[in-house]
Structure formats: C-alpha cells, structure tokens
Design an enzyme around this catalytic site. Structure first.
Site, PDB file in Angstrom:
ATOM      1  N   HIS A 198    -150.421 -44.394  46.649  1.00  0.00           N
ATOM      2  CA  HIS A 198    -149.219 -43.969  45.930  1.00  0.00           C
ATOM      3  C   HIS A 198    -149.584 -43.758  44.445  1.00  0.00           C
ATOM      4  O   HIS A 198    -150.485 -44.428  43.939  1.00  0.00           O
ATOM      5  CB  HIS A 198    -148.156 -45.072  46.085  1.00  0.00           C
ATOM      6  CG  HIS A 198    -146.850 -44.750  45.426  1.00  0.00           C
ATOM      7  ND1 HIS A 198    -146.615 -44.986  44.085  1.00  0.00           N
ATOM      8  CD2 HIS A 198    -145.724 -44.201  45.913  1.00  0.00           C
ATOM      9  CE1 HIS A 198    -145.392 -44.592  43.794  1.00  0.00           C
ATOM     10  NE2 HIS A 198    -144.827 -44.107  44.884  1.00  0.00           N
ATOM     11  N   PRO A 199    -148.887 -42.860  43.739  1.00  0.00           N
ATOM     12  CA  PRO A 199    -149.267 -42.546  42.351  1.00  0.00           C
ATOM     13  C   PRO A 199    -149.352 -43.744  41.403  1.00  0.00           C
ATOM     14  O   PRO A 199    -150.099 -43.695  40.422  1.00  0.00           O
ATOM     15  CB  PRO A 199    -148.162 -41.585  41.907  1.00  0.00           C
ATOM     16  CG  PRO A 199    -147.690 -40.940  43.163  1.00  0.00           C
ATOM     17  CD  PRO A 199    -147.828 -41.964  44.240  1.00  0.00           C
ATOM     18  N   VAL A 200    -148.638 -44.804  41.668  1.00  0.00           N
ATOM     19  CA  VAL A 200    -148.688 -45.933  40.732  1.00  0.00           C
ATOM     20  C   VAL A 200    -149.912 -46.837  40.994  1.00  0.00           C
ATOM     21  O   VAL A 200    -150.258 -47.675  40.177  1.00  0.00           O
ATOM     22  CB  VAL A 200    -147.351 -46.729  40.772  1.00  0.00           C
ATOM     23  CG1 VAL A 200    -147.347 -47.754  41.878  1.00  0.00           C
ATOM     24  CG2 VAL A 200    -147.053 -47.353  39.421  1.00  0.00           C
ATOM     25  N   LYS A 201    -150.585 -46.634  42.122  1.00  0.00           N
ATOM     26  CA  LYS A 201    -151.748 -47.463  42.478  1.00  0.00           C
ATOM     27  C   LYS A 201    -153.018 -46.931  41.791  1.00  0.00           C
ATOM     28  O   LYS A 201    -152.965 -45.955  41.064  1.00  0.00           O
ATOM     29  CB  LYS A 201    -151.898 -47.505  43.996  1.00  0.00           C
ATOM     30  CG  LYS A 201    -150.615 -47.952  44.739  1.00  0.00           C
ATOM     31  CD  LYS A 201    -150.279 -49.418  44.497  1.00  0.00           C
ATOM     32  CE  LYS A 201    -148.868 -49.816  44.899  1.00  0.00           C
ATOM     33  NZ  LYS A 201    -148.528 -49.739  46.293  1.00  0.00           N
ATOM     34  N   HIS A 202    -154.176 -47.547  42.086  1.00  0.00           N
ATOM     35  CA  HIS A 202    -155.396 -47.220  41.317  1.00  0.00           C
ATOM     36  C   HIS A 202    -155.859 -45.782  41.480  1.00  0.00           C
ATOM     37  O   HIS A 202    -156.341 -45.172  40.526  1.00  0.00           O
ATOM     38  CB  HIS A 202    -156.531 -48.153  41.733  1.00  0.00           C
ATOM     39  CG  HIS A 202    -156.334 -49.560  41.273  1.00  0.00           C
ATOM     40  ND1 HIS A 202    -155.512 -50.431  41.928  1.00  0.00           N
ATOM     41  CD2 HIS A 202    -156.832 -50.226  40.214  1.00  0.00           C
ATOM     42  CE1 HIS A 202    -155.522 -51.585  41.285  1.00  0.00           C
ATOM     43  NE2 HIS A 202    -156.310 -51.482  40.247  1.00  0.00           N
TER      44      HIS A 202
END
Ligand SMILES: *Cc1c(COP(=O)(O)O)cnc(C)c1O
Length: 399
Positions: A198-202
């Site tokens: 997901h975009p908020v992950k690394h």
C-alpha cells in the site's frame, strides 16, 4: 526555525502556525524511473500474469533472504493466503495481537477460524510471548505476530512457544519490510511472512502484497490460491498451446498486475536507502523529543534493526490526545493513531463478545499513542517543524 521564534499562541487558538502547508504523517515516494518502468510494461504484451510478476517475486525473496516470495493483490490477500496454506478452518484458533490493523485478525475469519487476542508488551507494544503462552489451547493452530511500527517481534521466544505446542508462526510484516531481527531480515524469520505494498508502506505497487516463506510447497499452494485454486496460469497454457486446466482447491482472484510488479521492482531498489533515511529521521525525532515533557518514544530492543514504518510516541495522560491531534494539525503537522484495538471494533464485540478488560495494556496505551510524520522524503526542516510543533502544542495544552 528555533523553538523560541514560534512559541506563543497556538494556531488552533488563532496564533501563527509552525508551517503553512500540511506535513502528512506518511507519503509514498514515486520518481521518474518508477513511472518509466510502469509505462514500459503498459506497452508490452503482458499486463498481468506476465514476466514481471516472477521478476518481482525473485527480487523480493532476495531482499528478505527467503527462498520464495508470492506476490498478490494486497497485504490482506497475503495474510489470507497464509491462513489458507496453513489449513486454518472452523474450530481452529489463531493467536493475534489487538494493536494492529483489523486485517491481521480478519484473515482468520475468512477461513472460518477464530482469532484469539493476546496482549502486547507495555514498552514495545509488540505481542507479549507470556500472554501468548496463556492463550494456547488444544485448538490453537498458529500465532500471527505483528512487527508493530517496523520493529521485529521477540521471535526466539515466540518460536519456542510455537515449537513446543506444534503451532505455525506467521509474521504480519506489513510494517517491517527492510527491518531485521538479530542476523535475519524480516521475511525470513517466521514460517510465513505477509507484507503490504500500500502507498503508505515502505515500497508500493498502489495496492499489492507479498507472502514470503522458505517452504516451496506452501509457496506453490499460495500461487494456486491467488488464482482460483487453478494449477496452471494463462501464460503457461499459452506457451503449451493448451486450453486445459484444473481447479484443485477453492481459491480467489488475488493476482497482481505486471505493471504493478514493474513499479514494485523499481521501488525495491531504493528500499535500503529509504530505510536508512527513516532510521535517521527516527533518531533525530527521538533526540528532539527527549527535551519535550510528556512525550516519549516507544522502546526499541537491541537485537533489531527497526524499519520505522511508523514513529509512534506515547503522550502523558494529562495531554488529551484528540486536542493534541487537532492542535498539531492547525500547526501544519499531520498525525494518526495506530490502532484502535481490534477486539473493541463493533463487529468483534457483536460476534465474539470481546470487550474492555481483555487486553488491558493495549486498551490503555491506545488512548496515549500518536504516530508522527515519518516518510523517507521528509527533510531535516520537516523534522524540525514536527519537533517545534510538538513542543509548542504540548506546552500550550499541558497547562
Ligand atoms: C497495511 C496493513 C495490512 C493490510 O495491508 P493491505 O495491503 O492494505 O491489505 C495488514 N496488517 C498490517 C499490520 C498493516 O499495516
């Protein structure tokens, strides 16, 4: 900007904000190389189930020091695949922590199993092995450990419990890609590890997930599971000039596209540098916070390399967290709360009768935790703004 320059009236009360644009708590990094990699695949013959999926899986497995990586459509799908390949079903119990995203526990429900909540350690907020031990019954089949905020769990202790009771050890590593436990990368420690893209992950593919394991048979079954339980894929059939296929178990369409995997491959090359930058930001925030009364970072164990998906602090009870969040936002600093304990969500309360008192550590700390901005493209000036705003807001609200 020095703290003395901005001290004074809180922006929420009409004062001058620390910054004029909002610094979000998390944000993806996508550059021109990433975009070019995606465009190249869009112009190719294979939009899905093509060569980029296997290339991405190989690179991901290498990054994690695992034999196999299976790419799927989300972190939730990766967790579901873990439960499926372990054969979790009705009557089976799986021990999970409460301080996590709902998907960690929901994946057990998808299979008809029962999630059992074991409390977290008060210092690290990681699954507490002693509480896990207390929850093991004759029906327990697996433990799902969440590497909360990016810090690996106490895997030696969890492994010992799992082995003694014949349980599978699964890691929800959605926060911890690029992190390490002792000498091993996260993704090679548990029997199965699930990651989110997901975009908020690394590392991101928009939506996406990966399961890693050293067990080739579990990986093979996860690949079937992501495509309806069918034993060959479209490209294999086309190469063989054959229309024949067999569905051998019930699976889903949890496939990921080739252009997503091209993005993932391009992003993965930057992981090391990004984790290093996250660690730098964390250490600057920790140093600055040591001068701010009422705010304390979580404990970090000596045997891990923390991947810092999140930078979580604990606020003194005199500070009303909702007011801190609102006041920080007015100063131009985004923040978030990770997480509402899963067993307190209405669905879990209604279905399992879970309630306050079952996981006292998580329930208490939930009211005090706050995730501050943390992403690799944050500048040193952004870090200073976070500290200045936190200092101003806690002084202004602390009374
Ligand atoms: C992000 C996340 C998930 C779910 O990942 P998706 O890709 O959004 O499905 C699961 N567990 C944890 C701990 C997460 O942070």
């Amino acid at each position: 900007m020095g703290i003395s320059d901005i001290a004074g009236e809180l922006a929420i009360n009409g004062g001058r904000p620390v910054r004029s644009t909002l610094l979000p708590y998390g944000r993806q990094s996508v550059d021109d190389d990433d975009i070019a990699a995606v465009v190249e695949v869009l112009r190719s013959d294979w939009l899905t189930t093509g060569p980029n999926v296997a290339d991405f899986e190989r690179a991901f497995a290498t990054t994690c020091g695992a034999r196999e990586a299976v790419a799927v459509s989300s972190g939730t799908a990766a967790l579901h695949a873990c439960m499926h390949v372990l054969g979790i079903g009705p009557g089976d119990e799986v021990i999970v922590p409460p301080l996590t995203f709902a998907a960690t526990a929901n994946c057990v429900l998808y299979q008809g199993g029962t999630p059992i909540f074991a409390d977290v350690d008060a210092a690290t907020l990681l699954l507490d092995p002693e509480r896990v031990e207390e929850k093991v019954t004759g029906r327990t089949k697996a433990i799902v450990a969440v590497d909360y905020a990016g810090q690996a769990c106490e895997y030696d202790a969890l492994r010992e419990i799992a082995d003694r009771h014949g349980l599978a050890l699964v890691a929800d590593g959605c926060h911890a890609l690029g992190g390490r436990y002792q000498d091993s990368a996260v993704g090679s420690v548990a029997d199965l590890t699930a990651f989110s893209l997901h975009p908020v992950k690394h590392v991101t593919t928009g939506e996406g997930g990966v399961l890693t394991t050293d067990d080739r048979e579990l990986a093979r079954r996860a690949r079937n599971f992501r495509s309806h339980g069918i034993t060959s894929d479209h490209r294999q059939r086309e190469a063989a000039g054959s229309w024949h296929y067999e569905m051998v178990e019930l699976g889903y369409n949890y496939r990921i596209t080739d252009f997503q995997c091209a993005l993932g491959l391009s992003q993965l090359q930057k992981l090391r540098a990004w984790v290093r930058r996250r660690q730098e930001i964390a250490s600057a925030l920790s140093v600055g916070i040591s001068d701010i009364p009422g705010v304390e970072p979580l404990a970090v164990r000596a045997d891990v390399s923390h991947a810092y998906h999140l930078f979580v602090v604990r606020l003194d009870p005199v500070l009303d967290r909702a007011r801190v969040v609102a006041a920080l936002r007015a100063e131009g600093i985004g923040s978030n709360v990770h997480y509402i304990p899963v067993h307190l969500h209405p669905y879990y309360r209604a279905r399992f009768g879970t309630s306050e008192g079952m996981c006292p550590v998580a329930e208490k700390v939930y009211h005090a935790i706050l995730s501050l901005p943390m992403f690799p493209l944050m500048t040193d000036a952004d870090v200073d703004d976070v500290l200045a705003a936190l200092s101003k807001v806690t002084a202004g609200l602390g009374g």
